[in-house]
Design a protein around this motif. Structure first.
Motif, PDB file in Angstrom:
ATOM      1  N   ASN A   1       2.395  -4.978  -4.710  1.00 30.22           N
ATOM      2  CA  ASN A   1       1.027  -5.333  -5.075  1.00 30.22           C
ATOM      3  C   ASN A   1       0.126  -4.974  -3.888  1.00 30.22           C
ATOM      4  O   ASN A   1       0.364  -5.434  -2.777  1.00 30.22           O
ATOM      5  N   PRO A   2      -0.889  -4.141  -4.097  1.00 31.88           N
ATOM      6  CA  PRO A   2      -1.675  -3.624  -2.955  1.00 31.88           C
ATOM      7  C   PRO A   2      -2.736  -4.578  -2.407  1.00 31.88           C
ATOM      8  O   PRO A   2      -3.332  -4.282  -1.378  1.00 31.88           O
ATOM      9  N   ILE A   3      -2.956  -5.722  -3.078  1.00 34.48           N
ATOM     10  CA  ILE A   3      -4.110  -6.556  -2.705  1.00 34.48           C
ATOM     11  C   ILE A   3      -4.070  -7.042  -1.251  1.00 34.48           C
ATOM     12  O   ILE A   3      -5.039  -6.867  -0.507  1.00 34.48           O
ATOM     13  N   ALA A   4      -2.923  -7.619  -0.816  1.00 35.03           N
ATOM     14  CA  ALA A   4      -2.843  -8.152   0.552  1.00 35.03           C
ATOM     15  C   ALA A   4      -3.080  -7.052   1.583  1.00 35.03           C
ATOM     16  O   ALA A   4      -3.802  -7.249   2.566  1.00 35.03           O
ATOM     17  N   SER A   5      -2.479  -5.874   1.345  1.00 26.82           N
ATOM     18  CA  SER A   5      -2.660  -4.759   2.279  1.00 26.82           C
ATOM     19  C   SER A   5      -4.120  -4.332   2.319  1.00 26.82           C
ATOM     20  O   SER A   5      -4.681  -4.091   3.390  1.00 26.82           O
ATOM     21  N   ALA A   6      -4.734  -4.255   1.143  1.00 34.81           N
ATOM     22  CA  ALA A   6      -6.134  -3.828   1.075  1.00 34.81           C
ATOM     23  C   ALA A   6      -7.026  -4.814   1.829  1.00 34.81           C
ATOM     24  O   ALA A   6      -7.907  -4.401   2.594  1.00 34.81           O
ATOM     25  N   ILE A   7      -6.780  -6.123   1.653  1.00 36.07           N
ATOM     26  CA  ILE A   7      -7.584  -7.131   2.358  1.00 36.07           C
ATOM     27  C   ILE A   7      -7.397  -6.982   3.866  1.00 36.07           C
ATOM     28  O   ILE A   7      -8.354  -7.017   4.633  1.00 36.07           O
TER      29      ILE A   7
ATOM     30  N   ILE B   1      -0.480 -10.029   5.634  1.00 42.33           N
ATOM     31  CA  ILE B   1      -1.192 -11.290   5.877  1.00 42.33           C
ATOM     32  C   ILE B   1      -1.095 -11.687   7.349  1.00 42.33           C
ATOM     33  O   ILE B   1      -2.090 -12.083   7.964  1.00 42.33           O
ATOM     34  N   VAL B   2       0.097 -11.541   7.934  1.00 44.89           N
ATOM     35  CA  VAL B   2       0.249 -11.871   9.360  1.00 44.89           C
ATOM     36  C   VAL B   2      -0.605 -10.923  10.214  1.00 44.89           C
ATOM     37  O   VAL B   2      -1.265 -11.359  11.162  1.00 44.89           O
ATOM     38  N   CYS B   3      -0.619  -9.638   9.859  1.00 41.53           N
ATOM     39  CA  CYS B   3      -1.463  -8.670  10.580  1.00 41.53           C
ATOM     40  C   CYS B   3      -2.936  -9.082  10.488  1.00 41.53           C
ATOM     41  O   CYS B   3      -3.655  -9.083  11.492  1.00 41.53           O
ATOM     42  N   GLY B   4      -3.371  -9.443   9.283  1.00 40.85           N
ATOM     43  CA  GLY B   4      -4.770  -9.831   9.077  1.00 40.85           C
ATOM     44  C   GLY B   4      -5.160 -11.035   9.923  1.00 40.85           C
ATOM     45  O   GLY B   4      -6.189 -11.020  10.606  1.00 40.85           O
ATOM     46  N   PHE B   5      -4.309 -12.062   9.907  1.00 37.29           N
ATOM     47  CA  PHE B   5      -4.609 -13.258  10.699  1.00 37.29           C
ATOM     48  C   PHE B   5      -4.547 -12.957  12.200  1.00 37.29           C
ATOM     49  O   PHE B   5      -5.301 -13.532  12.983  1.00 37.29           O
ATOM     50  N   ALA B   6      -3.641 -12.072  12.590  1.00 38.38           N
ATOM     51  CA  ALA B   6      -3.551 -11.697  14.012  1.00 38.38           C
ATOM     52  C   ALA B   6      -4.843 -11.012  14.460  1.00 38.38           C
ATOM     53  O   ALA B   6      -5.331 -11.248  15.566  1.00 38.38           O
ATOM     54  N   ILE B   7      -5.405 -10.173  13.571  1.00 42.94           N
ATOM     55  CA  ILE B   7      -6.667  -9.489  13.892  1.00 42.94           C
ATOM     56  C   ILE B   7      -7.788 -10.509  14.077  1.00 42.94           C
ATOM     57  O   ILE B   7      -8.567 -10.437  15.032  1.00 42.94           O
ATOM     58  N   ILE B   8      -7.847 -11.504  13.157  1.00 41.63           N
ATOM     59  CA  ILE B   8      -8.870 -12.554  13.266  1.00 41.63           C
ATOM     60  C   ILE B   8      -8.676 -13.332  14.565  1.00 41.63           C
ATOM     61  O   ILE B   8      -9.637 -13.615  15.287  1.00 41.63           O
ATOM     62  N   ALA B   9      -7.410 -13.649  14.885  1.00 39.93           N
ATOM     63  CA  ALA B   9      -7.117 -14.392  16.111  1.00 39.93           C
ATOM     64  C   ALA B   9      -7.549 -13.611  17.349  1.00 39.93           C
ATOM     65  O   ALA B   9      -8.108 -14.176  18.287  1.00 39.93           O
TER      66      ALA B   9
ATOM     67  N   THR C   1      17.678 -12.750  -0.243  1.00 41.03           N
ATOM     68  CA  THR C   1      17.357 -13.389  -1.525  1.00 41.03           C
ATOM     69  C   THR C   1      17.040 -12.364  -2.617  1.00 41.03           C
ATOM     70  O   THR C   1      16.329 -12.671  -3.570  1.00 41.03           O
ATOM     71  N   GLY C   2      17.550 -11.142  -2.464  1.00 42.51           N
ATOM     72  CA  GLY C   2      17.445 -10.179  -3.572  1.00 42.51           C
ATOM     73  C   GLY C   2      16.417  -9.077  -3.407  1.00 42.51           C
ATOM     74  O   GLY C   2      16.183  -8.302  -4.334  1.00 42.51           O
ATOM     75  N   TRP C   3      15.800  -8.964  -2.228  1.00 41.15           N
ATOM     76  CA  TRP C   3      14.858  -7.876  -1.924  1.00 41.15           C
ATOM     77  C   TRP C   3      13.789  -7.676  -2.998  1.00 41.15           C
ATOM     78  O   TRP C   3      13.747  -6.668  -3.694  1.00 41.15           O
ATOM     79  N   HIS C   4      12.952  -8.714  -3.147  1.00 43.46           N
ATOM     80  CA  HIS C   4      11.808  -8.588  -4.058  1.00 43.46           C
ATOM     81  C   HIS C   4      10.602  -8.008  -3.345  1.00 43.46           C
ATOM     82  O   HIS C   4       9.536  -7.893  -3.919  1.00 43.46           O
ATOM     83  N   ARG C   5      10.785  -7.673  -2.071  1.00 44.04           N
ATOM     84  CA  ARG C   5       9.748  -7.056  -1.238  1.00 44.04           C
ATOM     85  C   ARG C   5       8.524  -7.933  -0.998  1.00 44.04           C
ATOM     86  O   ARG C   5       7.458  -7.427  -0.683  1.00 44.04           O
ATOM     87  N   TRP C   6       8.657  -9.237  -1.140  1.00 46.08           N
ATOM     88  CA  TRP C   6       7.505 -10.084  -0.819  1.00 46.08           C
ATOM     89  C   TRP C   6       7.205 -10.036   0.674  1.00 46.08           C
ATOM     90  O   TRP C   6       6.069 -10.227   1.087  1.00 46.08           O
ATOM     91  N   SER C   7       8.234  -9.761   1.490  1.00 42.39           N
ATOM     92  CA  SER C   7       7.997  -9.698   2.940  1.00 42.39           C
ATOM     93  C   SER C   7       7.056  -8.544   3.292  1.00 42.39           C
ATOM     94  O   SER C   7       6.139  -8.713   4.088  1.00 42.39           O
TER      95      SER C   7
ATOM     96  N   TRP D   1       0.920 -19.567   5.130  1.00 44.29           N
ATOM     97  CA  TRP D   1       1.083 -20.514   6.248  1.00 44.29           C
ATOM     98  C   TRP D   1       1.623 -19.811   7.476  1.00 44.29           C
ATOM     99  O   TRP D   1       1.299 -20.150   8.614  1.00 44.29           O
ATOM    100  N   LEU D   2       2.441 -18.756   7.242  1.00 39.65           N
ATOM    101  CA  LEU D   2       2.951 -17.965   8.377  1.00 39.65           C
ATOM    102  C   LEU D   2       1.806 -17.266   9.101  1.00 39.65           C
ATOM    103  O   LEU D   2       1.771 -17.227  10.328  1.00 39.65           O
TER     104      LEU D   2
END
Ligand SMILES: [Zn+2]
Length: 225
Positions: free
Chosen positions: A189-195, A141-149, A128-134, A86-87
């Motif tokens: 997890n490399p998937i988001a970066s790869a996309i 994901i934000v980079c990807g959407f910014a590129i589309i925008a 919240t414990g640095w699970h590196r989801w950010s 959503w971000l």
């Protein structure tokens, strides 16, 4: 190229088949009466409004789905991806709104937006414990959407040839971020970066093709003068 009973563009000096009120190349109002095309009519008109409406409805569905899935997978490990989508959609809309309102420096605004979203989420992640989801999800994901925008913004705006360089450069920059994250092993997890890298590559190809067509058109106009 023009013949009687055909619409023509006074600026490009080309004949236009069909009932175009505006020149599909430069947007100037066409002259002359429209001729009946021997081909069946196919709507080629690029509708900005329709594009925005489809984009808006898709965004709503995606955001609602991401919140719904967060509820279902509350106890799962990888809620980061759902938290990030959503971000990304919100960031894309901010860039599109900047473009629609014809704000200057869309490139600079986009960079601020990506950096700000990344920092805020990294801080939230840290608390919240640095699970590196950010880093794993939000930033790519934000980079990807910014590129589309940016791609949408470039399509909607009338730009000088020089401006394209800025947007192409920014697309490369936003695509480099996830590459760096992968190289330094900051993601779980490399998937988001790869996309995101894939999206950036595709956007680059589309931009270069559009740019070449526009430049060709510019050249034709200049040679005629
Ligand atoms: Zn024209």
């Amino acid at each position: 190229m023009t013949r009687p009973g055909m619409r023509s563009c006074p600026k490009c000096e080309v004949g236009i088949e069909g009932e175009w009120a505006r020149c599909p190349l430069c947007g100037a109002i066409t002259e002359g009466a429209s001729a009946d095309s021997p081909l069946p009519t196919v709507s080629l008109r690029f509708s900005r409004r329709r594009l925005l409406r489809v984009l808006f409805l898709t965004s709503l569905v995606v955001i609602l789905a991401s919140f719904g899935l967060q509820l279902i997978f509350r106890r799962g490990a990888d809620v980061g991806v759902l938290r990030s989508i959503w971000l990304g959609v919100a960031a894309m809309w901010l860039v599109v709104v900047m473009a629609v309102r014809k704000r200057r420096n869309i490139a600079k605004g986009t960079v601020y937006l990506v950096v700000l979203a990344g920092l805020v989420c990294a801080y939230w992640d840290y608390l919240t414990g640095w699970h590196r989801w950010s880093l794993t999800y939000v930033v790519p994901i934000v980079c990807g959407f910014a590129i589309i925008a940016l791609l949408i913004a470039v399509r909607m705006m009338r730009m000088e040839v020089g401006d394209y360089t800025v947007y192409t450069g920014l697309t490369v920059l936003l695509g480099l971020v996830p590459i760096l994250f992968l190289v330094f092993g900051w993601v779980t997890n490399p998937i988001a970066s790869a996309i995101c890298i894939g999206v950036s590559g595709l956007a680059l190809i589309v931009q270069i093709l559009t740019q070449r067509r526009e430049m060709g058109h510019e050249l034709v106009k200049r040679l005629r003068l």
